[in-house]
Design an enzyme around this catalytic site. Structure first.
Site, PDB file in Angstrom:
ATOM      1  N   GLU A 165       0.806  -1.224   0.000  1.00  0.00           N
ATOM      2  CA  GLU A 165       0.000   0.000   0.000  1.00  0.00           C
ATOM      3  C   GLU A 165       0.841   1.277   0.000  1.00  0.00           C
ATOM      4  O   GLU A 165       0.642   2.174   0.812  1.00  0.00           O
ATOM      5  CB  GLU A 165      -0.982   0.000   1.180  1.00  0.00           C
ATOM      6  CG  GLU A 165      -2.045  -1.088   1.066  1.00  0.00           C
ATOM      7  CD  GLU A 165      -3.202  -0.931   2.035  1.00  0.00           C
ATOM      8  OE1 GLU A 165      -3.133  -0.072   2.942  1.00  0.00           O
ATOM      9  OE2 GLU A 165      -4.189  -1.670   1.891  1.00  0.00           O
ATOM     10  N   GLU A 368      -5.095  -8.555  -0.337  1.00  0.00           N
ATOM     11  CA  GLU A 368      -5.978  -8.334   0.812  1.00  0.00           C
ATOM     12  C   GLU A 368      -7.398  -8.126   0.301  1.00  0.00           C
ATOM     13  O   GLU A 368      -7.598  -7.512  -0.746  1.00  0.00           O
ATOM     14  CB  GLU A 368      -5.572  -7.107   1.657  1.00  0.00           C
ATOM     15  CG  GLU A 368      -4.267  -7.249   2.418  1.00  0.00           C
ATOM     16  CD  GLU A 368      -3.945  -6.022   3.254  1.00  0.00           C
ATOM     17  OE1 GLU A 368      -4.883  -5.281   3.628  1.00  0.00           O
ATOM     18  OE2 GLU A 368      -2.753  -5.793   3.518  1.00  0.00           O
TER      19      GLU A 368
END
Length: 468
Positions: A165, A368
């Protein structure tokens, strides 16, 4: 597009789940591990400390055995930088090497492929004090860390992820506890995107090094991707969606795949005197990255409308008020929300997969995807039909994307076991495995199989055919 016949999941599809070191391991200053930025930050009030978490450091054998019972084909976990290099650079901690060798070997014992994240929000504190990603030397720090990992684990790890991220580190770094703005900075946007640039170059050089040292391995990025919808068919709203898609999503994937800055983002940075300094050799390094696949985290989409110029910046991984003159966040009335106020958009998952694949034409692994909720342990059982429903709907949409000829490589929901969420503690539970502990006090740390554990076991055994 409606299909009469659905294509199956690939025979070698990598079913698994994810964790990250600082959120699950505990033992944060054990066996020679140095402190990371996560270990020294001020935690949000009422959230569990990170010195125990789920105690995965000591219980990894038990946890991996449970993953094997579910039938995992892969386990996505991160390697704590300071467990290998306590000061970020210099002396290697052999006990840290030994620990991850043990974790990797335990996975392989059950034919579970390790999917290793190299950096998951845990810059060494010693390097934080030297400027973190603000320091141009951070590129070399990261590449050296990558080299240590490749040398020690590359004979067994076939799949690597670079920076988890990175777009969230840039957009909401203060929420995650990672962004360090040097004192006296007058142009915060410029400083932020200078740090982002160093991360992009570091990622690219790590990819190139991986291909050189481990020619049979595969490596890719792992941003958080949320396709951005316009709030209406007004042309101004569509422009706003294009703006935020570029800033939130395409900057990171355009750079990873093509080695070029997204033009809309560059124009925005120019407008704000915030373009990063590009050092000699940077663009060559970025052009030489060549990821083998794209990993990305997906939780929901975003919806925006034209800016009115009064937006206040802020938010978290899945929410943002907007950027003045760029876009304004819009609450999508068509989507339900989780207990933690994140929108739920399974169809948006298919939309996002289709868009990412049409832009980059690389295999995709979902690193995820999951539902954070207040799970309750009652008589040794955890009934979580809400999680099963969430995952079922997303897997259904993933299969539709496969039928759209999106090349899917794997699916790793967040998370394999309960862990400490980034800024909301362990009360926000995601795992298939319940860990008996709370934010208020450490419990027995005993593991309990949730209903979703048994459901996901069935999904994997049927290679995604049985979702009931």
């Amino acid at each position: 597009m409606q299909h009469k016949t659905l294509k199956p999941f690939p025979k070698d599809f990598l079913w698994g789940a994810s964790t990250s070191a600082y959120q699950v391991e505990g033992a944060n200053l054990t066996d020679g591990k140095g402190p990371s930025c996560q270990d020294v930050k001020e935690l949000p009030a009422g959230t569990a400390s990170l010195d125990i978490c789920a105690d995965h450091y000591h219980r990894y054998k038990e946890d991996i055995a449970l993953m094997a019972e579910m039938g995992f084909k892969t386990y996505r976990f991160s390697i704590a930088w300071t467990r290998l290099l306590p000061n970020g650079t210099g002396e290697v901690n052999q006990k840290g090497i030994d620990h991850y060798n043990d974790v990797i070997n335990e996975c392989l014992k059950y034919n579970i492929q390790p999917l290793v994240t190299m950096f998951h929000f845990d810059m060494p504190d010693a390097l934080d004090k030297r400027g973190s990603w603000s320091n141009p030397d951070s590129v070399d720090w990261f590449v050296n860390f990558a080299k240590v990992m490749f040398e020690n684990f590359g004979d067994r790890v076939k799949y690597w992820l670079t920076i988890n991220e990175q777009n969230m580190l840039t957009l909401v770094g203060p929420v995650i506890g990672t962004l360090r703005i040097p004192e006296g900075t007058t142009n915060v946007l410029k400083e932020t995107y200078q740090q982002n640039h160093h991360m992009l170059v570091a990622q690219a050089k790590a990819m190139e090094l991986c291909h050189k040292m481990l020619p049979d391995a595969k490596i890719g990025p792992a941003p958080n991707i949320s396709l951005v919808y316009p709030a209406s068919c007004k042309p101004e709203d569509i422009l706003a969606a294009q703006n935020f898609n570029a800033i939130r999503n395409w900057l990171y994937l355009d750079m990873a795949v093509y080695g070029k800055y997204n033009n809309l983002v560059w124009s925005w940075l120019e407008e704000n005197d915030a373009t990063p300094e590009i050092h000699p050799g940077d663009m060559e390094a970025l052009a030489n990255a060549h990821p083998d696949f794209i990993g990305f985290n997906y939780y929901s989409t975003a919806t925006v409308e034209a800016s009115d110029g009064n937006e206040k910046e802020g938010g978290d991984q899945q929410s943002s008020a907007g950027i003045p003159g760029v876009y304004k966040s819009f609450k999508n009335p068509n989507l339900p929300r989780t207990e933690f106020n994140w929108e739920i958009d399974p169809v948006g998952f298919r939309n996002t997969l289709r868009e990412v694949y049409s832009r980059y034409h690389l295999p995709i692994v979902i690193t995820e995807n999951g539902l954070g909720a207040y799970d309750k342990l009652e008589d040794g059982r955890i009934h979580d039909p809400y999680r099963i429903n969430y995952l079922r709907q997303h897997i259904e949409q993933m299969r539709l994307a496969i039928t759209d000829d999106v090349e899917m490589m794997g699916y790793c929901p967040w998370s394999a076991i309960d862990l400490v969420s980034t800024h909301e503690g362990i009360r926000k539970r995601y795992g298939f495995i319940y860990v008996d502990t709370t934010d208020e006090k450490v419990g027995t740390l005993n593991r309990y199989r949730k209903d979703s554990f048994y459901w996901y076991k069935k999904v994997i055994a049927s290679n995604g055919e049985d979702l009931d």
